[in-house]
Design a protein around this motif. Structure first.
Motif: not given
Length: 342
Positions: A5-8, A19-25, A34-40, A47-51
């Motif tokens: 996440i730090k790299d993103v 970034v965490s909030r973008v992943i959680a929508n 959101k668009k800027k983070v998703k592009e990064a 890919h988020p670790n959903f587990i």
């Protein structure tokens, strides 16, 4: 080395928490961010670790799917592959996975649901059917566990979110369609009377017959499995009557295919000797010979709206109960005509 996440955050020039909030929508994050983070994320292949997220949030990000019977029977009918596409797409939007019951008997299916719920494997459940008597619905209500029904609940209809067609109206429409062509000897081929969809369609058929002043013939009402073999059994029985019907309302395209196969085998022509109108408008309807006139119930939309509604309920337990009615329309092809009165 794994991308974090730090790299993103560094590439997108935002804080890791953003970034965490973008992943959680999170709705508080602007669409621009959101668009800027998703592009990064895309550039870095992140890919988020959903587990890990589910362990932290006590959420599985999974939806349980409950079939009406064993999967090996269910998947013979194209209805279920189509509704699953809708369910999958609706779940994918919010990054939910689908977890399916695999039992062969009602008891095994019920045990599977209990394991999913009590084992914390899913956040909510979708029932891909509605039965007149169903202890799974009762169990989920008792536990106050989020669930949605595809179909009209037989009980507590005002308290259960469900996605359905107006099956009473649809069956009345198709029966009136055949009556307008001149048919009076119209049979109804439905599934099990423990299925609410069968009850609703039967009531619509009966209403149209009575309103037209036609005598209701009990022998013209047949119930079989939603399989090709069910259609074959139904038409053999109807043709053995002293006065066979001239037209059929068939509750499922796969059953209607069985009817067509049997009529072809014995040398009766469709629609010259028998008119047929069925339900679902799956690929079978287009590819059968002749192509079936069928009611398009927009199966994909049933699945998509069901998963969307369940996720809303999971994310907001105070979400109001919804009744979502998906429209239907008759798709005219080549299996209906005026009765042959010769």
């Amino acid at each position: 080395m794994a991308v974090t996440i730090k790299d993103v955050a560094k590439l997108a020039n935002v804080a890791p928490s953003t970034v965490s909030r973008v992943i959680a929508n999170n709705p508080r994050i602007s669409e621009k961010t959101k668009k800027k983070v998703k592009e990064a994320m895309r550039q870095l292949g992140y890919h988020p670790n959903f587990i890990a997220r589910s362990l932290a949030s006590q959420s599985t990000q999974a939806i349980g799917l409950v079939m009406p019977s064993s999967a090996d029977i269910v998947f013979q009918n194209p209805f279920f592959s189509t509704v699953l596409r809708g369910l999958s797409e609706g779940a994918h939007v919010k990054h939910y996975a689908l977890h399916m019951t695999t039992g062969k008997t009602d008891e095994e299916i019920f045990d599977g649901v209990m394991q999913m719920v009590q084992g914390g494997r899913v956040d909510g459940v979708i029932l891909l059917y509605s039965k007149v008597e169903d202890k799974i619905q009762s169990y989920l209500r008792e536990r106050n566990f989020p669930f949605v029904v595809i179909g009209k609940p037989f009980k507590n209809v005002e308290e259960i979110t469900h996605v359905d067609n107006d099956n009473f109206r649809a069956a009345k429409d198709v029966t009136e369609y055949l009556i307008k062509l001149g048919h009076q000897q119209i049979a109804f081929v439905g599934g099990s009377l423990n299925m609410v969809v069968t009850v609703e369609r039967l009531l619509g058929y009966e209403k149209a017959i009575r309103e037209a002043g036609i005598n209701l013939v009990n022998e013209y009402i047949v119930h079989e499995q939603f399989l090709r073999e069910g259609g074959q059994e139904a038409i053999r029985g109807l043709l053995s009557l002293e006065r066979p019907p001239t037209a059929l309302v068939v509750s499922d395209d796969l059953m209607a295919l069985g009817v067509l196969n049997t009529l072809n085998e014995i040398g009766l022509a469709v629609p010259e000797d028998m008119s047929i109108i069925s339900f679902n408008n799956v690929i079978i309807a287009e590819m059968s010979r002749p192509p079936l006139t069928s009611v398009d119930i927009n199966i994909f939309d049933l699945g998509f709206e069901a998963s969307r509604s369940l996720i809303q309920l999971i994310e907001n337990p105070k979400e109001p109960v919804k009744r979502i009615i998906i429209p239907h329309q008759i798709v005219e092809r080549s299996t209906c005509a005026a009765p042959n009165l010769r």
